[in-house]
Design an enzyme around this catalytic site. Structure first.
Site, short mmCIF file in Angstrom:
data_model
loop_
_atom_site.label_atom_id
_atom_site.label_comp_id
_atom_site.label_asym_id
_atom_site.label_seq_id
_atom_site.Cartn_x
_atom_site.Cartn_y
_atom_site.Cartn_z
N ASP A 15 23.10 73.73 -11.08
CA ASP A 15 22.26 74.17 -12.20
C ASP A 15 21.87 72.99 -13.09
OD1 ASP A 15 20.87 75.96 -13.75
OD2 ASP A 15 22.63 76.74 -14.78
N ASN A 63 16.19 84.43 -7.98
CA ASN A 63 15.23 83.34 -8.23
C ASN A 63 13.79 83.70 -7.89
OD1 ASN A 63 17.56 80.64 -7.40
ND2 ASN A 63 17.00 81.47 -9.39
C1 FPP Z 1 19.02 75.53 -10.81
O1 FPP Z 1 18.45 74.71 -11.79
C2 FPP Z 1 18.58 75.13 -9.49
C3 FPP Z 1 17.91 75.93 -8.62
C4 FPP Z 1 17.53 77.31 -8.91
C5 FPP Z 1 17.49 75.43 -7.31
C6 FPP Z 1 18.39 74.41 -6.70
C7 FPP Z 1 17.61 73.64 -5.74
C8 FPP Z 1 17.85 72.38 -5.37
C9 FPP Z 1 18.98 71.57 -5.82
C10 FPP Z 1 16.88 71.72 -4.44
C11 FPP Z 1 17.19 71.98 -3.01
C12 FPP Z 1 16.87 73.36 -2.65
C13 FPP Z 1 15.69 73.81 -2.17
C14 FPP Z 1 15.47 75.29 -2.06
C15 FPP Z 1 14.64 72.87 -1.73
P1 FPP Z 1 17.50 75.38 -12.86
O2 FPP Z 1 16.11 75.32 -12.35
O3 FPP Z 1 17.99 76.75 -13.17
O4 FPP Z 1 17.70 74.43 -14.08
P2 FPP Z 1 17.63 74.85 -15.62
O5 FPP Z 1 18.76 75.81 -15.87
O6 FPP Z 1 17.83 73.53 -16.30
O7 FPP Z 1 16.28 75.42 -15.84
#
Ligand code: FPP
Length: 244
Positions: A15, A63
């Site tokens: 995250d 998601n």
């Molecule tokens: C959470 O950060 C992350 C995700 C929902 C996706 C995780 C994906 C990767 C690490 C890339 C590799 C995976 C794929 C499918 C190519 P967030 O977006 O919730 O961060 P935030 O809480 O700061 O908004």
């Protein structure tokens, strides 16, 4: 109960990609790209540490509710990166498996995933379970459906239902081939499980850090392992029993 010094199966909630990007004035997808680079790193670190299985929460069943552009971007990233990662996975001995309802992924991402899984199926150093369209509640509900189908196919369904125990039920879960998750690392500062590995969360150790996923380092990975090694896993027993 033996005291495992290393988790056999490590789960990671990656995250903080969005916040990492925002802090730099970049689009959220730039954060996911950098996050994908860390995902590659942690698989290597885990293999070096002798961890047999690692599961990465890449896309949850929830998601899909994100802005369409971000969902499309994540799926495109997956379709683009997976073929490129195959040589590295071969070199590192990574066997890729998918955990989740992957039939619902867009065709291009699904095909890339299937190809990478087929190409790496003989690798034995570490198993990487990519959690895609994964939800712990969905996994349990699917397991219940399979268990019911299994029971109803028997001459005496009631007897089969009566025989079900948590151990026996586990084989109906998507994860049947993976060991129970021993340690879950969550970056990004939130203190929750977010529908990840719900069944195994019963006894998994949890490691939370404020570090945003793209900033996660090998030193912090080692810190999480050291933390795990120092914990006493009692599985409901008392200290004197597990220390024997
Ligand atoms: C959470 O950060 C992350 C995700 C929902 C996706 C995780 C994906 C990767 C690490 C890339 C590799 C995976 C794929 C499918 C190519 P967030 O977006 O919730 O961060 P935030 O809480 O700061 O908004």
């Amino acid at each position: 109960m033996p005291q495992p010094k290393r988790p056999r199966h490590l789960g990671v909630i990656m995250d903080g990609n969005g916040r990492w990007a925002r802090a730099r004035g970049l689009p959220r997808l730039a954060g996911h790209r950098e996050g994908a680079a860390r995902a590659r790193d942690i698989v290597r670190w885990a293999a070096d540490a002798g961890i047999a299985e690692i599961s990465l929460y890449a896309f949850s069943t929830e998601n899909w509710a994100r802005p369409e552009e971000e969902v499309r971007g994540l799926m495109a990233l997956l379709a683009q990166l997976l073929p490129r990662e195959i040589p590295e996975m071969q070199k590192e001995g990574v066997r890729l498996v998918a955990l989740g309802d992957v039939d619902r992924l867009p065709a291009r991402a699904r095909r890339a995933l299937q190809r990478a899984i087929a190409a790496t199926r003989e690798n034995r150093r570490i198993t990487l379970a990519l959690c895609l369209n994964y939800g712990g509640q969905q996994e349990i509900v699917e397991g219940v459906k399979r268990a019911l189908a299994w029971a109803l196919a028997a001459e005496d369904p009631q007897a089969r239902i009566a025989e079900l125990t948590p151990e026996r039920f586990r084989r109906f879960l998507w994860r049947a081939e993976l060991a129970p998750v021993d340690l879950i690392i969550r970056t990004g500062g939130e203190l929750r499980i977010s529908n990840f590995h719900l069944w195994d969360a019963a006894y998994a150790e949890l490691y939370f850090t404020d570090t945003l996923w793209p900033d996660f380092t090998r030193a912090e990975f080692e810190q999480a392992l050291a933390d795990f090694a120092a914990r006493e896993r009692r599985f409901g027993r008392i200290s004197e029993q597990v220390r024997r």
